[in-house]
Write an enzyme that holds these catalytic residues in place. Structure first.
Site, PDB file in Angstrom:
ATOM      1  N   ARG A  47       0.757  -1.311  -0.064  1.00 61.62           N
ATOM      2  CA  ARG A  47       0.101   0.048  -0.037  1.00 61.62           C
ATOM      3  C   ARG A  47       0.877   1.173  -0.030  1.00 61.62           C
ATOM      4  O   ARG A  47       1.860   1.514   0.758  1.00 61.62           O
ATOM      5  CB  ARG A  47      -0.894  -0.002   1.246  1.00 61.62           C
ATOM      6  CG  ARG A  47      -2.110   0.757   1.079  1.00 61.62           C
ATOM      7  CD  ARG A  47      -3.266   0.432   2.172  1.00 61.62           C
ATOM      8  NE  ARG A  47      -3.114   1.149   3.346  1.00 61.62           N
ATOM      9  CZ  ARG A  47      -3.206   0.679   4.536  1.00 61.62           C
ATOM     10  NH1 ARG A  47      -3.453  -0.661   4.512  1.00 61.62           N
ATOM     11  NH2 ARG A  47      -2.760   1.481   5.554  1.00 61.62           N
ATOM     12  N   GLY A  57       6.896   0.604   5.540  1.00 59.52           N
ATOM     13  CA  GLY A  57       7.755  -0.187   4.516  1.00 59.52           C
ATOM     14  C   GLY A  57       7.709   0.215   3.153  1.00 59.52           C
ATOM     15  O   GLY A  57       8.776   0.299   2.415  1.00 59.52           O
ATOM     16  N   CYS A  58       6.549   0.410   2.565  1.00 59.84           N
ATOM     17  CA  CYS A  58       6.286   0.742   1.081  1.00 59.84           C
ATOM     18  C   CYS A  58       7.091   2.055   0.825  1.00 59.84           C
ATOM     19  O   CYS A  58       7.715   2.137  -0.311  1.00 59.84           O
ATOM     20  CB  CYS A  58       4.987   0.874   0.668  1.00 59.84           C
ATOM     21  SG  CYS A  58       4.090  -0.814   1.058  1.00 59.84           S
ATOM     22  N   THR A  59       7.049   3.135   1.709  1.00 59.29           N
ATOM     23  CA  THR A  59       7.587   4.313   1.674  1.00 59.29           C
ATOM     24  C   THR A  59       9.225   4.178   1.584  1.00 59.29           C
ATOM     25  O   THR A  59       9.871   4.303   0.525  1.00 59.29           O
ATOM     26  CB  THR A  59       7.218   5.401   2.613  1.00 59.29           C
ATOM     27  OG1 THR A  59       5.808   5.440   2.622  1.00 59.29           O
ATOM     28  CG2 THR A  59       7.806   6.539   2.526  1.00 59.29           C
ATOM     29  N   ALA A 106       9.992   2.396  -1.843  1.00 63.02           N
ATOM     30  CA  ALA A 106       9.851   3.427  -2.937  1.00 63.02           C
ATOM     31  C   ALA A 106      11.095   4.505  -2.993  1.00 63.02           C
ATOM     32  O   ALA A 106      11.549   4.572  -3.933  1.00 63.02           O
ATOM     33  CB  ALA A 106       8.673   4.147  -2.930  1.00 63.02           C
TER      34      ALA A 106
END
Length: 153
Positions: free
Chosen positions: A38, A43-45, A48
């Site tokens: 998401r 973690g996704c930030t 990315a």
């Protein structure tokens, strides 16, 4: 379950900025296709931002980086703007691509079972074949690991 040597399933999905992205149209570049749960979560930030920081090095190695989640294009655009991201993000809202890549899985968080995207990365060669697969990825340091694998090709 997709493995090294398999042909990467082709797709066309809406991407950030309102355009569409077709995987096979990126050839002859290699592609780092990473799936993440998401937009704008810790973690996704991290993942990315690390792919963005190494963007020039991925380009020098002949690869394009593409992130996939079920978030909408509008959410992708906000995520990119908020964190000044330099990776393409595509929206698999229906989950078809996640299913074909085997990353739509049962998850167990604090005893609660639900379906979600497994953080996974596929390194795809210029011939459309999968060079390497990483599953159950830990976000921190992953982009550097993928870059090293790409350079070893």
């Amino acid at each position: 379950m997709l493995e090294q040597g398999d042909t990467a399933p082709d797709f066309t999905l809406p991407r950030d900025g309102g355009d569409e992205l077709t995987l096979s149209a990126l050839q002859p570049a290699k592609v780092v296709l990473y799936f993440y749960p998401r937009d704008d979560t810790p973690g996704c930030t991290t993942e990315a931002l690390e792919f963005t920081a190494l963007g020039a090095e991925f380009a020098d190695a002949g690869a394009q980086v593409v992130g996939v989640s079920k978030d909408t294009v509008a959410k992708h655009d906000k995520f990119i703007t908020k964190h000044d991201l330099g990776v393409a993000l595509v929206s698999d809202a229906e989950g078809d691509v996640c299913e074909r890549y085997g990353v739509w899985v049962e998850k167990n968080m604090y005893g609660k079972i639900s379906m979600g995207i497994e953080r996974a990365t596929f390194l795809i060669g210029s011939d459309g074949k999968i060079i390497r697969v990483w599953r159950k990825v830990k976000a921190k340091g992953h982009a550097q690991e993928v870059l090293e694998a790409l350079r070893a090709q």
